[in-house]
Design a protein around this motif. Structure first.
Motif, PDB file in Angstrom:
ATOM      1  N   TYR A 288       0.869  -1.165   0.000  1.00  0.00           N
ATOM      2  CA  TYR A 288       0.000   0.000   0.000  1.00  0.00           C
ATOM      3  C   TYR A 288       0.917   1.229   0.000  1.00  0.00           C
ATOM      4  O   TYR A 288       1.968   1.237   0.626  1.00  0.00           O
ATOM      5  CB  TYR A 288      -0.886   0.009   1.237  1.00  0.00           C
TER       6      TYR A 288
ATOM      7  N   THR B  55      -4.546   1.524  -2.333  1.00  0.00           N
ATOM      8  CA  THR B  55      -4.305   0.105  -2.114  1.00  0.00           C
ATOM      9  C   THR B  55      -3.404  -0.466  -3.201  1.00  0.00           C
ATOM     10  O   THR B  55      -3.204   0.143  -4.255  1.00  0.00           O
ATOM     11  CB  THR B  55      -5.632  -0.670  -2.070  1.00  0.00           C
TER      12      THR B  55
ATOM     13  N   VAL C  60      -7.623  -0.274  -6.429  1.00  0.00           N
ATOM     14  CA  VAL C  60      -9.086  -0.262  -6.376  1.00  0.00           C
ATOM     15  C   VAL C  60      -9.606   0.824  -5.445  1.00  0.00           C
ATOM     16  O   VAL C  60     -10.622   1.462  -5.721  1.00  0.00           O
ATOM     17  CB  VAL C  60      -9.606  -1.648  -5.929  1.00  0.00           C
ATOM     18  N   ASN C  61      -8.919   1.035  -4.337  1.00  0.00           N
ATOM     19  CA  ASN C  61      -9.390   1.996  -3.342  1.00  0.00           C
ATOM     20  C   ASN C  61      -8.378   3.102  -3.093  1.00  0.00           C
ATOM     21  O   ASN C  61      -7.172   2.846  -3.028  1.00  0.00           O
ATOM     22  CB  ASN C  61      -9.681   1.285  -2.020  1.00  0.00           C
ATOM     23  N   THR C  62      -8.893   4.305  -2.945  1.00  0.00           N
ATOM     24  CA  THR C  62      -8.072   5.444  -2.569  1.00  0.00           C
ATOM     25  C   THR C  62      -8.704   6.135  -1.372  1.00  0.00           C
ATOM     26  O   THR C  62      -9.916   6.032  -1.149  1.00  0.00           O
ATOM     27  CB  THR C  62      -7.937   6.438  -3.731  1.00  0.00           C
ATOM     28  N   PHE C  63      -7.870   6.820  -0.619  1.00  0.00           N
ATOM     29  CA  PHE C  63      -8.307   7.499   0.597  1.00  0.00           C
ATOM     30  C   PHE C  63      -7.677   8.885   0.628  1.00  0.00           C
ATOM     31  O   PHE C  63      -6.524   9.040   0.243  1.00  0.00           O
ATOM     32  CB  PHE C  63      -7.867   6.712   1.830  1.00  0.00           C
TER      33      PHE C  63
ATOM     34  N   TRP D 156      -2.930  -2.608   5.756  1.00  0.00           N
ATOM     35  CA  TRP D 156      -4.036  -1.776   5.279  1.00  0.00           C
ATOM     36  C   TRP D 156      -3.728  -0.312   5.498  1.00  0.00           C
ATOM     37  O   TRP D 156      -3.233   0.052   6.559  1.00  0.00           O
ATOM     38  CB  TRP D 156      -5.306  -2.151   6.002  1.00  0.00           C
TER      39      TRP D 156
END
Length: 123
Positions: free
Chosen positions: A33, A52, A56-59, A102
């Motif tokens: 990550y 990630t 697929v995922n961003t924050f 994570w």
């Protein structure tokens, strides 16, 4: 082990854009990550964005959401931070980070850190 080297910082006027890059060396980049933190003078280091391993995922932190975009190219072992509509309060040293866990918004959640690149936004 992962080594991280940031580039792309500089001095810009408010409203401008910059793209930061972070080149990673070491094996298995695609399994990490990746993220960005920043630290302004006299302030604590703060989370900016994370992505990630599979993109697929961003924050994002609330202070940059909608203006900044994180992406990565696993074939190039590089992660990017596109920064648009920059404000003087975005002035800080920006750090690239990596970890196999994570994504976390805590400084202690990231194992590997780059040396940082300075971003200065003038008003």
């Amino acid at each position: 082990q992962v080594q991280l080297v940031e580039s792309g910082g500089g001095l810009v006027q408010a409203g401008a854009s910059l793209r930061l890059s972070c080149a990673a060396s070491g094996r298995s980049f695609s399994t990490y990550y990746m993220g960005w933190f920043r630290q302004a003078p006299g302030k604590e280091r703060e989370f900016v964005a994370a992505i990630t391993w599979n993109t697929v995922n961003t924050f994002y932190s609330t202070s940059v959401e909608g203006r900044f975009s994180i992406s990565r190219d696993n074939a190039k072992n590089t992660v990017y931070l596109q920064m648009n509509s920059l404000k003087p309060e975005d002035t800080a040293v920006y750090y690239c980070v990596a970890d196999r866990s994570w994504p976390s918004t805590a400084v202690t959640g990231w194992t590997y850190w780059g040396q940082g690149t300075q971003v200065t936004v003038s008003s």
